[in-house]
Motif scaffolding. Sequence first.
Motif, short mmCIF file in Angstrom:
data_model
loop_
_atom_site.label_atom_id
_atom_site.label_comp_id
_atom_site.label_asym_id
_atom_site.label_seq_id
_atom_site.Cartn_x
_atom_site.Cartn_y
_atom_site.Cartn_z
N THR A 1 -10.28 -14.76 13.53
CA THR A 1 -10.02 -13.32 13.54
C THR A 1 -10.86 -12.50 12.57
O THR A 1 -10.95 -11.27 12.71
N ILE B 1 -9.88 -12.17 9.63
CA ILE B 1 -8.84 -11.68 8.72
C ILE B 1 -8.52 -12.77 7.69
O ILE B 1 -8.33 -13.93 8.05
N VAL C 1 -5.90 -14.28 5.12
CA VAL C 1 -4.49 -14.31 4.71
C VAL C 1 -4.38 -15.11 3.42
O VAL C 1 -5.23 -15.95 3.11
N LEU D 1 0.73 -15.21 6.74
CA LEU D 1 0.40 -15.33 8.16
C LEU D 1 1.62 -15.04 9.02
O LEU D 1 1.55 -14.28 10.01
N ASN E 1 2.97 -11.18 8.59
CA ASN E 1 2.13 -10.06 9.02
C ASN E 1 1.37 -10.25 10.33
O ASN E 1 0.77 -9.29 10.83
N HIS E 2 1.41 -11.46 10.91
CA HIS E 2 0.64 -11.69 12.12
C HIS E 2 1.42 -12.44 13.20
O HIS E 2 0.84 -12.84 14.21
N LYS E 3 2.70 -12.59 12.99
CA LYS E 3 3.54 -13.34 13.95
C LYS E 3 3.48 -12.70 15.33
O LYS E 3 3.59 -11.48 15.47
N SER F 1 0.97 -12.63 17.46
CA SER F 1 -0.37 -12.32 18.00
C SER F 1 -0.94 -13.56 18.69
O SER F 1 -0.56 -14.69 18.36
N PHE G 1 -2.28 -16.01 16.21
CA PHE G 1 -1.19 -16.65 15.46
C PHE G 1 -0.68 -17.86 16.23
O PHE G 1 -0.56 -18.95 15.69
#
Length: 286
Positions: A190, A192, A194, A200, A203-205, A207, A210
């Motif tokens: 990504t 991004i 973390v 993870l 804030n990204h559950k 996706s 994820f």
Amino acid sequence: MKNIVMGVDIGGSHITALLIDIDKKEEIQGSWSRENLDSNASADRIIDAWAATIEKSIRSYQLFPARINIAMPGPMDYQKGICKIKGQGKYEALYGLNIKNMLAIRLGLSSSDINFVNDAASFLKGELFKGSLNNVSQAIGLTLGTGLGTAHTENGCVKDTDLWKMPFLKGVAEDYISTRWFIKRFHEMTGIKVMDVKDLVDNHKGSPYFNAVFLEFSVNLAKFLYKFIRIKMPLAVVIGGNIANAEEFFLENTRRFLASKMGYSFPVEKSLLGEKATLLGAGASI
């Protein structure tokens, strides 16, 4: 009071101390002390942080424990108390130092009052002592966190298996089964960054990336467990550590992938005690 001991769990980002009544297999209520720490700090700052947490737990009970047993990840000369962690992104400043003597001096104790033990072995011992594997004689345990800890039972004793460095895929097992793998892999997918698995999840559950990273982790963990089981032939597996707190995103898939390799369903349990397993196991160590 010889039955009151202190168990300490030192990880890559925290230290926890707890007074334990070994005869009753129970914690001393109110003695729990946990602090986050910077494992990339200087040696003196790390030792000071450890000592402060231990002293806080001791003050809560107003009675000095018979011994202080500290669960610590390897590699390490546990008997002498010399840290050998190097190239793992934690505790670099402690490499080659006798941290047992350093901590004893900081606490005003004799070094004989402090024992260092392997964290993965302590975790498995705690689960066998009073946890999810209470009635299992042959087992293996994994601590999934900053690094990978592995332990097994052998002739009634719990031992460090030291499989974090086992050749695995394009590196060693810890390269693929650890917090740093999640950080690296999610960034590759990504762009991004973390901080850890909790970041993870928080804030990204949900996706697509994820789900993809946890699915890949499930496969890697199942492959590793299959190798571990073939080596030690246990009756069950127990998993702990910070990554285990995200079990809902990987554990069922891990069980399914492992069953497909084994040809039957194999017991893979999450720790009932959590961090307390390591503290109890450390406290129970002689």
